[in-house]
Motif scaffolding. Sequence first.
Motif, short mmCIF file in Angstrom:
data_model
loop_
_atom_site.label_atom_id
_atom_site.label_comp_id
_atom_site.label_asym_id
_atom_site.label_seq_id
_atom_site.Cartn_x
_atom_site.Cartn_y
_atom_site.Cartn_z
N ALA A 43 0.96 -1.24 0.11
CA ALA A 43 -0.29 0.31 -0.11
C ALA A 43 0.85 1.46 -0.36
CB ALA A 43 -1.02 0.24 0.60
N LEU A 44 0.48 2.92 -1.14
CA LEU A 44 1.27 3.65 -0.52
C LEU A 44 0.69 4.35 0.44
CD1 LEU A 44 0.81 4.42 -4.51
CD2 LEU A 44 2.74 3.30 -3.15
N PRO A 45 1.34 5.07 1.01
CA PRO A 45 1.18 6.38 2.10
C PRO A 45 0.19 6.89 1.59
CG PRO A 45 4.11 5.55 2.21
CD PRO A 45 3.65 4.96 0.86
N ILE A 46 -0.16 7.76 2.83
CA ILE A 46 -0.81 9.13 1.62
C ILE A 46 -0.86 10.30 3.00
CG2 ILE A 46 -3.49 9.68 2.30
CD1 ILE A 46 -4.63 7.19 2.44
N PRO A 47 -0.69 11.01 2.16
CA PRO A 47 0.37 12.33 2.38
C PRO A 47 -0.99 13.43 3.09
CG PRO A 47 0.11 12.44 -0.03
CD PRO A 47 -0.16 10.86 0.49
N LEU A 48 -1.42 13.49 4.30
CA LEU A 48 -1.71 14.35 5.18
C LEU A 48 -1.40 16.11 5.03
CD1 LEU A 48 -1.44 12.07 8.07
CD2 LEU A 48 -3.37 12.15 6.45
N THR A 49 -0.38 16.58 5.88
CA THR A 49 0.00 17.44 5.98
C THR A 49 1.69 17.99 5.82
OG1 THR A 49 -0.39 19.28 7.72
CG2 THR A 49 -0.04 17.70 8.02
N SER A 50 2.09 19.32 5.62
CA SER A 50 3.53 19.34 5.88
C SER A 50 3.20 20.91 6.34
CB SER A 50 4.23 18.80 4.66
OG SER A 50 3.95 20.41 3.48
N LEU A 51 4.72 21.20 7.35
CA LEU A 51 4.42 22.50 8.24
C LEU A 51 6.53 23.10 8.61
CD1 LEU A 51 2.99 22.48 11.78
CD2 LEU A 51 4.10 20.34 10.31
N PHE A 52 6.45 24.32 8.13
CA PHE A 52 8.03 24.67 8.14
C PHE A 52 8.31 24.56 9.67
CE2 PHE A 52 6.41 27.91 4.93
CZ PHE A 52 7.56 27.44 4.08
N THR A 53 9.19 24.01 9.68
CA THR A 53 10.05 23.70 11.49
C THR A 53 10.66 25.20 12.15
OG1 THR A 53 12.26 23.47 10.55
CG2 THR A 53 11.36 21.63 10.69
N LEU A 54 10.19 26.20 11.87
CA LEU A 54 9.90 27.44 12.27
C LEU A 54 8.83 28.25 11.78
CD1 LEU A 54 13.29 26.69 9.92
CD2 LEU A 54 13.67 28.31 11.48
N SER A 55 8.73 29.22 12.72
CA SER A 55 7.31 29.43 13.03
C SER A 55 7.87 30.73 11.71
CB SER A 55 7.84 30.74 14.53
OG SER A 55 8.74 31.21 15.02
N ALA A 56 9.14 31.46 11.39
CA ALA A 56 9.28 32.12 10.24
C ALA A 56 10.04 31.38 9.10
CB ALA A 56 10.43 32.80 10.65
N SER A 57 9.08 32.09 8.40
CA SER A 57 10.02 31.30 6.55
C SER A 57 10.96 31.04 6.12
CB SER A 57 8.13 31.52 5.80
OG SER A 57 7.21 31.58 6.18
N PRO A 58 11.74 30.12 6.53
CA PRO A 58 13.01 29.58 5.74
C PRO A 58 13.30 30.10 4.96
CG PRO A 58 12.40 26.97 6.10
CD PRO A 58 10.90 28.58 6.18
N ILE A 59 14.71 30.49 4.56
CA ILE A 59 14.82 30.91 2.91
C ILE A 59 14.94 29.55 2.29
CG2 ILE A 59 16.67 31.69 1.62
CD1 ILE A 59 17.85 33.61 3.87
N PRO A 60 14.63 29.32 1.01
CA PRO A 60 14.94 27.63 0.23
C PRO A 60 15.98 27.55 0.36
CG PRO A 60 13.15 29.41 -0.79
CD PRO A 60 13.99 30.04 0.88
N ASP A 61 16.20 26.37 0.64
CA ASP A 61 17.45 25.56 -0.01
C ASP A 61 19.13 25.74 1.19
OD1 ASP A 61 16.16 24.33 -2.08
OD2 ASP A 61 16.95 26.79 -3.10
N THR A 62 19.02 25.99 2.65
CA THR A 62 19.81 26.93 3.37
C THR A 62 20.42 25.76 4.61
OG1 THR A 62 18.14 27.86 4.17
CG2 THR A 62 19.08 29.62 3.11
N MET A 63 20.11 24.88 3.89
CA MET A 63 20.34 23.59 4.96
C MET A 63 20.07 23.47 6.15
SD MET A 63 24.14 21.42 5.02
CE MET A 63 25.27 23.38 5.95
N ILE A 64 18.82 23.53 7.05
CA ILE A 64 18.22 24.48 7.87
C ILE A 64 17.95 22.68 9.01
CG2 ILE A 64 16.37 25.42 9.52
CD1 ILE A 64 16.64 27.59 6.90
#
Length: 367
Positions: free
Chosen positions: A233-254
């Motif tokens: 069976a395939l997993p079902i995506p539910l949600t995703s959220l940032f690991t910081l309260s402020a949106s990070p700069i993309p591709d910055t290895m955080i």
Amino acid sequence: MAPLTILVASYTDSIYTLSFDPTPLTGSPTLKLLARTPVGHHPSWIASHPSDKSLIYTGLEQADGEVVAIKYGRGGTVEGGDVVARAKSGGADPCTLLVTEDELIIGNYSSGTIATLPVSTSVPYILSPNPWTLSMPFEHVGRNKARQSSSHPHQIIFNPLDQTEKELLVPDLGADKVWRLTKQSDGKWTISGHIDFEAGGGPRHVAARGTTLYTLLELTSKLAVHTFTPLPALPIPLTSLFTLSASPIPDTMIAAEILLPEPNASFPETFIYTSNRNDPHPEGDTIAIFSLASGEGQPELVNEVRTGLNHVRGMAFGGDEDKYLVVGGVEGGGVKVFERIDGGKGLEEIAKLGADVVGCPTGFLWY
């Protein structure tokens, strides 16, 4: 409580042995250096044998990858470790290891290979100099061309929701997938499925609870959540959220590490803890704390703890009921021990060692 021992992997040439005393007779908790065991270039990951905790394996992150076995307990003390075996890792830059009773499973980051070596708890510890290897599939360069031009396995872990230890999960930062490997009748691992993630996400590490899988995406600094079911069976995506309260700069290895300790009498509520690197804030990098009070599939960011550390990478819970969290700053701040407070919703620093004592800490093992 007797002092606790912590082994520290690093981007130096050594594994460090620390003593943490949470309840000294006088004064505050203490963290002291007991020994430094030279093993080779960048021993960044450590793992213990499941039935002999004095036998530790580490991978040397270098182009000509190696794994090293270290035996502790000389003279009845864990202070000094002796290198007792070495072997090739089957690729370049081994950054993750998993040890079973008779097998060492290795993830080689730069070459995109999974390798295995037979091991034992007695001499010669590593039973063959020639690892079996499996190259991970790679279809095309990812959105982040600097980090996703090839496969980059970043963790090897048994499926946390399957206690039979017959399925491996391998987050692949380069391919934007978590591979699902199963062991065949000939004893070799093969790819039996995968989980896809957003383009450029960069899966790094995973954790699970109940029927839910949590994946930390390094390149977009997100926590991706799936309902996780047995193969095929395939997993079902539910949600995703940032690991910081402020949106990070993309591709910055955080985003770096994800931990999900089991609830217990002292900490009955479930929390997810993730580390975030390279924050320019004067109070250092953060550890984000997510509550699962609303349900397994609905993590909520409830706290961010400033660590005073620079480039927080690995961290690990230990002590009675996982009361303590050890954390390190690869590029500054040394090693610190935090105590869980407010039922696990908060962290309080209680002991530390400077970077002049423990250099470039990358991972930890409560001994």
